[in-house]
Design a protein around this motif. Structure first.
Motif, mmCIF file in Angstrom:
data_model
loop_
_atom_site.group_PDB
_atom_site.id
_atom_site.type_symbol
_atom_site.label_atom_id
_atom_site.label_comp_id
_atom_site.label_asym_id
_atom_site.label_seq_id
_atom_site.Cartn_x
_atom_site.Cartn_y
_atom_site.Cartn_z
ATOM 1 N N ILE A 45 0.799 -1.175 0.158
ATOM 2 C CA ILE A 45 -0.126 -0.025 -0.122
ATOM 3 C C ILE A 45 0.881 1.372 -0.005
ATOM 4 C CG2 ILE A 45 -0.116 0.132 3.168
ATOM 5 C CD1 ILE A 45 -3.421 0.527 2.243
ATOM 6 N N LYS A 46 1.977 1.215 0.769
ATOM 7 C CA LYS A 46 3.159 2.292 0.851
ATOM 8 C C LYS A 46 3.571 2.442 -0.818
ATOM 9 C CE LYS A 46 1.990 2.802 4.416
ATOM 10 N NZ LYS A 46 0.695 4.477 5.330
ATOM 11 N N ASP A 47 3.379 2.250 -1.986
ATOM 12 C CA ASP A 47 3.309 2.319 -3.055
ATOM 13 C C ASP A 47 3.081 4.009 -3.391
ATOM 14 O OD1 ASP A 47 5.089 0.137 -3.358
ATOM 15 O OD2 ASP A 47 4.323 -0.803 -4.378
ATOM 16 N N GLY A 75 9.599 -0.430 6.601
ATOM 17 C CA GLY A 75 10.038 -0.917 5.588
ATOM 18 C C GLY A 75 9.537 -0.686 3.889
ATOM 19 N N ASN A 76 7.688 -0.935 3.960
ATOM 20 C CA ASN A 76 7.397 -1.168 3.088
ATOM 21 C C ASN A 76 7.114 0.275 2.703
ATOM 22 O OD1 ASN A 76 5.892 -3.125 2.385
ATOM 23 N ND2 ASN A 76 4.611 -3.258 4.288
ATOM 24 N N THR A 77 7.416 1.563 3.747
ATOM 25 C CA THR A 77 7.267 3.068 3.157
ATOM 26 C C THR A 77 8.694 2.903 2.516
ATOM 27 O OG1 THR A 77 5.817 3.504 4.664
ATOM 28 C CG2 THR A 77 7.377 5.421 3.856
ATOM 29 N N ILE A 179 -3.934 0.201 11.715
ATOM 30 C CA ILE A 179 -2.821 1.712 12.465
ATOM 31 C C ILE A 179 -1.795 1.561 12.155
ATOM 32 C CG2 ILE A 179 -3.264 3.544 13.700
ATOM 33 C CD1 ILE A 179 -6.629 3.279 14.041
ATOM 34 N N GLY A 180 -1.336 2.094 11.540
ATOM 35 C CA GLY A 180 0.693 2.186 11.577
ATOM 36 C C GLY A 180 0.532 3.490 12.236
ATOM 37 N N SER A 181 1.249 4.276 11.146
ATOM 38 C CA SER A 181 1.560 6.048 11.480
ATOM 39 C C SER A 181 -0.259 6.019 11.195
ATOM 40 C CB SER A 181 2.076 5.833 9.620
ATOM 41 O OG SER A 181 1.445 5.985 8.735
ATOM 42 N N GLY A 182 -1.051 5.874 10.611
ATOM 43 C CA GLY A 182 -2.272 6.004 10.600
ATOM 44 C C GLY A 182 -2.816 6.908 9.053
ATOM 45 N N GLY A 183 -1.749 6.793 8.705
ATOM 46 C CA GLY A 183 -2.127 7.109 7.324
ATOM 47 C C GLY A 183 -2.979 7.384 6.576
ATOM 48 N N THR A 184 -3.172 5.465 6.447
ATOM 49 C CA THR A 184 -3.736 4.634 5.826
ATOM 50 C C THR A 184 -5.267 4.811 6.295
ATOM 51 O OG1 THR A 184 -2.377 3.081 4.899
ATOM 52 C CG2 THR A 184 -5.353 2.150 4.681
ATOM 53 N N PHE A 185 -5.362 4.637 7.315
ATOM 54 C CA PHE A 185 -7.364 4.817 7.929
ATOM 55 C C PHE A 185 -7.480 6.495 8.325
ATOM 56 C CE2 PHE A 185 -9.592 5.320 11.782
ATOM 57 C CZ PHE A 185 -9.959 3.432 12.233
ATOM 58 N N GLU A 222 3.541 -7.244 11.712
ATOM 59 C CA GLU A 222 4.435 -5.877 11.873
ATOM 60 C C GLU A 222 3.630 -5.729 10.350
ATOM 61 O OE1 GLU A 222 8.240 -6.941 9.659
ATOM 62 O OE2 GLU A 222 8.767 -7.979 10.699
ATOM 63 N N GLY A 223 3.825 -4.125 10.747
ATOM 64 C CA GLY A 223 3.239 -3.098 10.150
ATOM 65 C C GLY A 223 2.195 -1.644 10.800
ATOM 66 N N ILE A 224 2.181 -2.922 11.364
ATOM 67 C CA ILE A 224 0.359 -1.687 12.339
ATOM 68 C C ILE A 224 0.921 -1.940 14.086
ATOM 69 C CG2 ILE A 224 -1.332 -1.960 10.360
ATOM 70 C CD1 ILE A 224 -2.059 -5.163 12.453
ATOM 71 N N SER A 266 1.191 -10.446 7.770
ATOM 72 C CA SER A 266 0.433 -10.052 8.949
ATOM 73 C C SER A 266 -0.720 -9.040 9.214
ATOM 74 C CB SER A 266 1.175 -11.115 10.118
ATOM 75 O OG SER A 266 2.344 -9.842 10.195
ATOM 76 N N SER A 267 -0.314 -8.431 8.860
ATOM 77 C CA SER A 267 -1.015 -7.486 9.037
ATOM 78 C C SER A 267 -2.355 -7.276 8.223
ATOM 79 C CB SER A 267 -0.332 -6.034 8.671
ATOM 80 O OG SER A 267 -0.601 -5.450 7.367
ATOM 81 N N SER A 268 -2.528 -8.457 7.143
ATOM 82 C CA SER A 268 -4.003 -8.247 6.145
ATOM 83 C C SER A 268 -4.069 -9.434 7.080
ATOM 84 C CB SER A 268 -3.714 -9.075 4.883
ATOM 85 O OG SER A 268 -2.600 -8.184 4.134
ATOM 86 N N PHE A 292 -6.227 -5.098 2.422
ATOM 87 C CA PHE A 292 -4.657 -6.131 2.702
ATOM 88 C C PHE A 292 -3.650 -5.397 2.087
ATOM 89 C CE2 PHE A 292 -7.344 -10.187 1.931
ATOM 90 C CZ PHE A 292 -7.846 -9.870 3.550
ATOM 91 N N PRO A 293 -2.878 -5.057 3.536
ATOM 92 C CA PRO A 293 -1.590 -3.997 2.693
ATOM 93 C C PRO A 293 -0.295 -4.573 1.507
ATOM 94 C CG PRO A 293 -2.398 -2.999 5.028
ATOM 95 C CD PRO A 293 -2.849 -4.883 4.286
ATOM 96 N N ASP A 294 0.131 -5.572 2.350
ATOM 97 C CA ASP A 294 0.677 -6.146 1.661
ATOM 98 C C ASP A 294 1.189 -7.219 1.644
ATOM 99 O OD1 ASP A 294 2.361 -6.893 3.958
ATOM 100 O OD2 ASP A 294 3.668 -6.226 4.370
ATOM 101 N N ALA A 295 2.141 -8.011 1.022
ATOM 102 C CA ALA A 295 2.602 -9.760 0.641
ATOM 103 C C ALA A 295 3.677 -10.111 1.598
ATOM 104 C CB ALA A 295 3.222 -9.511 -1.067
HETATM 105 N N1 PMP Z 1 0.377 -3.223 7.316
HETATM 106 C C1 PMP Z 1 1.735 -2.752 6.733
HETATM 107 C C2 PMP Z 1 2.266 -4.374 6.410
HETATM 108 C C3 PMP Z 1 2.232 -1.372 6.568
HETATM 109 O O1 PMP Z 1 4.175 -1.904 6.229
HETATM 110 C C4 PMP Z 1 1.987 -0.730 6.573
HETATM 111 C C5 PMP Z 1 2.548 0.403 7.496
HETATM 112 N N2 PMP Z 1 3.325 1.179 8.516
HETATM 113 C C6 PMP Z 1 0.420 -0.635 7.715
HETATM 114 C C7 PMP Z 1 -0.361 -1.771 7.900
HETATM 115 C C8 PMP Z 1 -0.036 0.624 7.534
HETATM 116 O O2 PMP Z 1 -0.430 1.656 7.477
HETATM 117 P P1 PMP Z 1 -0.424 2.996 7.766
HETATM 118 O O3 PMP Z 1 1.137 3.553 7.824
HETATM 119 O O4 PMP Z 1 -0.892 4.366 6.814
HETATM 120 O O5 PMP Z 1 -0.829 3.040 9.582
#
Ligand code: PMP
Length: 310
Positions: A45-47, A75-77, A179-185, A222-224, A266-268, A292-295
């Motif tokens: 999603i971070k692309d 990592g993804n960002t 929610i990680g950075s909270g940007g997507t949400f 990871e990621g949230i 796993s965040s998905s 589903f944010p990543d692979a």
């Molecule tokens: N899932 C994964 C795998 C991520 O890398 C991220 C970004 N850290 C998120 C969810 C959450 O996205 P956001 O930072 O926009 O809240």
């Protein structure tokens, strides 16, 4: 479809519908729609954020030819920013806490990035501090800082959210996302709220994150998960937070692979656990959207598909 750069393949990901036929917890007539962001070219999603941060940096005059981009990231960002920076010919340095997956770091390096590690114990806050220090030290550098930069939610407000409304119209009952950075949400929630003020907003976090008032501690998803409340969540009418254990999240991640052929991280899996609980609590005919944010293949070294729980 012919494209002229790999970056042109970012976005317009499919929306996968789940019904009672796949998951008996989903009432007949209701559905969960999962946005398959792992199908972006950088695998997440971070692309979308990478492209938007670089574009905005140029527009605001913070990036010029040769400016080094520095960013703290799990990592993804980093992968998303590296993809966008590559197209613009900019060098990148990413500050990554040591615990995050080796595959994501290998991918950042493959895209030409330099990686600086910070200790696990200092969490993402330690990575943010180190990135700020490097930015001070390096004269021609730009630190987009996804955790504070309004361009982060804006990227999702402008690209992902309109795609949801294009596909589903304005009848979305609930939006459930990690929610990680909270940007997507927050970016997606704000767009959907402007079209339906009654929409339910459910934030997903792993156990060890603090949004439901629990103590901050390590987790494997990871990621949230957050150590501080992201400012992006301020003033959003969030209905509730779903706190998911590592075991529940990984069990769902493996189930989605083994039974449905969906190879996500796993965040998905955690988002799907949250979405299922939400849809099961609603009357028939509800439409729940999740992301589903990543692979999953970027977590093979962490044995994502081999754990005992499933
Ligand atoms: N899932 C994964 C795998 C991520 O890398 C991220 C970004 N850290 C998120 C969810 C959450 O996205 P956001 O930072 O926009 O809240």
């Amino acid at each position: 479809m012919i494209i002229n750069s790999i970056q042109a393949a970012i976005g317009h990901t499919p929306l996968l519908r789940f019904t009672h036929h796949q998951f008996e917890e989903i009432p007949e007539g209701s559905a969960i729609y999962a946005k398959l962001e792992y199908l972006n070219p950088g695998g997440s999603i971070k692309d979308r954020l990478g492209v938007y941060l670089i574009e905005e940096g140029f527009k605001q005059g913070r990036i010029k030819e040769g400016t080094t981009i520095i960013e703290p990231t799990a990592g993804n960002t980093g992968i998303g920013v590296a993809l966008a920076a590559l197209e613009a010919g900019l060098p990148t340095i990413f500050v990554v806490p040591e615990k995050f997956s080796l595959e994501k770091q290998a991918l950042m390096r493959a895209l030409g990035a330099e990686i600086v590690h910070t200790p696990i114990a200092e969490g993402i806050s330690g990575a943010i501090e180190e990135a700020k220090r490097l930015h001070e030290e390096l004269a021609d550098s730009y630190l987009p800082l996804q955790f504070e930069n309004p361009a982060n939610p804006e990227a999702y407000y402008r690209s992902l959210a309109p795609e949801l409304v294009e596909d589903l119209g304005e009848g979305i009952t609930s939006f459930v996302a990690g929610i990680g950075s909270g940007g997507t949400f927050s970016g997606v929630a704000r767009y959907l709220l402007e079209r339906n003020s009654a929409i339910r907003l459910i934030g997903v976090e792993p156990e060890g994150s603090i949004l439901n008032g629990g103590d901050s501690h390590g987790h494997e998803i990871e990621g949230i998960g957050v150590e501080f409340i992201p400012t992006f969540l301020n003033e959003l009418p969030i209905s509730c937070f779903a706190t998911i254990s590592d075991d529940e999240g990984f069990a769902m991640t493996r189930k989605l692979a083994k039974e449905h052929g969906i190879l996500i991280g796993s965040s998905s899996g955690a988002a799907m656990v949250g979405a299922l609980a939400e849809v099961a609590s609603l009357p028939a005919g509800s439409q729940v959207v999740t992301i589903f944010p990543d692979a999953g293949d970027r977590y093979l070294s962490k044995e994502i598909y081999l754990r005992e729980a499933y």
